[in-house]
Write a protein that holds these residues in place. Structure first.
Motif, short mmCIF file in Angstrom:
data_model
loop_
_atom_site.label_atom_id
_atom_site.label_comp_id
_atom_site.label_asym_id
_atom_site.label_seq_id
_atom_site.Cartn_x
_atom_site.Cartn_y
_atom_site.Cartn_z
N SER A 138 40.86 46.13 38.75
CA SER A 138 41.80 45.85 39.84
C SER A 138 41.16 44.91 40.85
N MET A 193 42.75 40.80 45.76
CA MET A 193 43.11 39.42 46.10
C MET A 193 43.21 39.20 47.60
N THR A 245 45.88 44.22 48.37
CA THR A 245 46.67 43.83 47.20
C THR A 245 45.75 43.36 46.08
N CYS A 246 45.96 43.91 44.88
CA CYS A 246 45.13 43.60 43.72
C CYS A 246 45.88 42.72 42.73
N ARG A 247 45.13 41.97 41.96
CA ARG A 247 45.72 41.26 40.83
C ARG A 247 46.27 42.31 39.86
N GLY A 248 47.45 42.10 39.38
CA GLY A 248 48.07 43.06 38.48
C GLY A 248 49.13 43.91 39.15
#
Length: 454
Positions: A233, A236, A248-251
């Protein structure tokens, strides 16, 4: 999109982040750890290429004064064993290989001068406050020159100058022309490295290892945290609005909390987007603390034959490709293969570390033979690990600012930005750059968020 909530969002499941999360949980608050990689540990990485043989591609040792790590290992039920050091070290300078006392006798005057330089560094370091090195009486002068420039001005012989370069790069993992003199003195204050710089095991920094591998430590910490650790995770962005921190995470994973701990090396922390933007001085700092360059090569034999020959598997060489090595065997009572760990650090990691594997390993075999005899040219296996290509690390062992980095930007290294706190070993006040420093930084960041949470 999935949403998770916690009191404290921890970015990074390396040792520092996991320790911070554990402290938060012990205080009765809920942590959530977000890790970009598909494993925990960060710069700790243990591999087992042969059953029962644990190779530390990352952090490997603790020292006699690493009390936090010793206590943590004991608490987690992980035993320690002593680093093997008995026997002579092999030295190679100017095409000449000498061992132990023969080297010290041949170059006694050179070594005495090196020792005087080290004692001068110790005296200078006594004027540096690790919590505010930029306030040292000569901070401005010392931060405007590199360690290499200062070494060059000390009147060392060519051998002495090369020897002190090798030993310093063995600690910093960058050429001395890239680190300010004040930066080295900060390392001295946090670690006391110069007092043992010429010791074959870096003195107090490399005296003990973990039975079963260092990787057990982050894994057991993660096991305690359970589902509070989320892998794969990459974070970003971190947004702060009122008393809410949104990560907020990628994915698609979004985590919200009241506080955040970014437990990443400064340059990696600087790649996250922040809203509102971080203060300019903090962003400028992260632009000036690149990751160091290190590459490990484990050379395996059927047995540690060098021990019977009165050698300790340690070399110091001006030829390379490895400039230093040591005995990296399993505990004596468990037996196992003979293992020599060869270090490529700084410029050697950047140059020889990029050679084709076949070329580099052939050169390593030749080097081992020069130091430990013809049998050393025929290992059963070579296992290597470089850190620059690892996406979520991009270098080891730690990060060092260049000239003027400390006096202009150092104060922002661990200074919180609202609800955002900073961890990772680079921010430690004790043993920065080591696992001990990672624990120190994690505990400090946890105290900061808990104080803000009331």
């Amino acid at each position: 999109m999935s949403v998770r909530e916690a009191d404290v969002i921890v970015v990074g499941a390396g040792l520092s982040g996991l320790v911070a999360a554990r402290e938060v949980l012990k205080a009765g608050r809920e942590p959530l750890v977000l890790e970009a990689n598909d494993r925990v540990g960060g710069r700790i990485l243990t591999e087992e290429p042969v059953p029962g043989v644990f190779l530390e591609l990352g952090a490997q040792w603790i020292g006699d004064t690493h009390h936090r790590m010793a206590a943590l290992a004991a608490e987690l039920g992980i035993a320690l064993y002593q680093q093997f050091e008995d026997g002579d070290t092999s030295y190679e300078f100017g095409g000449r290989v000498l061992r132990g006392d023969a080297f010290h006798a041949a170059y006694a005057d050179d070594l005495e001068h090196v020792e005087r330089v080290l004692r001068e560094l110790d005296a200078m370091a006594e004027t540096v406050d690790v919590a505010a090195p930029w306030l040292a009486p000569k901070a401005d002068e010392w931060d405007r020159i590199t360690v290499g420039q200062w070494y060059d001005a000390q009147g060392l012989s060519p051998l002495g100058r090369e020897l002190i370069e090798i030993c310093t790069v063995g600690i910093l993992a960058v050429p001395t022309v890239e680190v300010s003199l004040l930066g080295l003195l900060v390392n001295v204050v946090t670690c006391g490295v110069t007092a043992d710089l010429l010791s074959e095991s870096e003195g107090g920094a490399q005296t003990k290892r973990f039975v079963g591998g260092t990787g057990q430590i982050p894994q057991r910490l993660a096991d305690e945290l359970g589902e509070r650790v989320v892998l794969s995770s990459p974070v970003m962005s971190i947004d702060v609005s009122g008393d809410v921190v949104t990560v907020t995470c990628r994915g698609g994973l979004v985590a919200t909390g009241k506080q955040a701990i970014v437990a990443l090396a400064p340059t990696l922390a600087g790649r996250i987007m922040y809203d509102p933007p971080l203060p300019g001085v903090r962003d400028q700092l992260t632009q000036r603390m690149p990751q160091a360059s290190a590459h490990k090569s484990f050379i395996l034999y059927d047995e540690p034959f060098w021990r019977d020959e009165g050698l300790n598997a340690q070399l110091i060489s001006d030829a390379g490709p490895a400039r230093m090595s040591n005995d990296s065997c399993m505990p004596e009572e468990t037996g196992g293969p003979g293992i020599i760990l060869a270090f490529l650090e700084g410029e050697n990691a950047r140059v020889e570390g990029r050679w084709p594997e076949e070329q580099r390993q052939a050169a390593l075999r030749e080097e081992m033979a020069r130091h430990f005899g013809p049998r050393a040219a025929k290992p059963e296996l070579i296992v290597e690990g470089g850190w620059v290509e690892r996406e979520w690390t991009r270098g080891c062992y730690n990060a060092n600012p260049g000239p003027c980095g400390w006096i202009h930007f150092g104060a922002s290294l661990s200074e919180p930005v609202g609800p955002i706190k900073w961890a990772a070993t680079e921010t430690a006040l004790q043993w920065s750059g080591y696992m001990e420093g990672a624990v120190d930084a994690g505990e400090r960041a946890a105290r900061e968020v808990l104080a803000d949470l009331g």
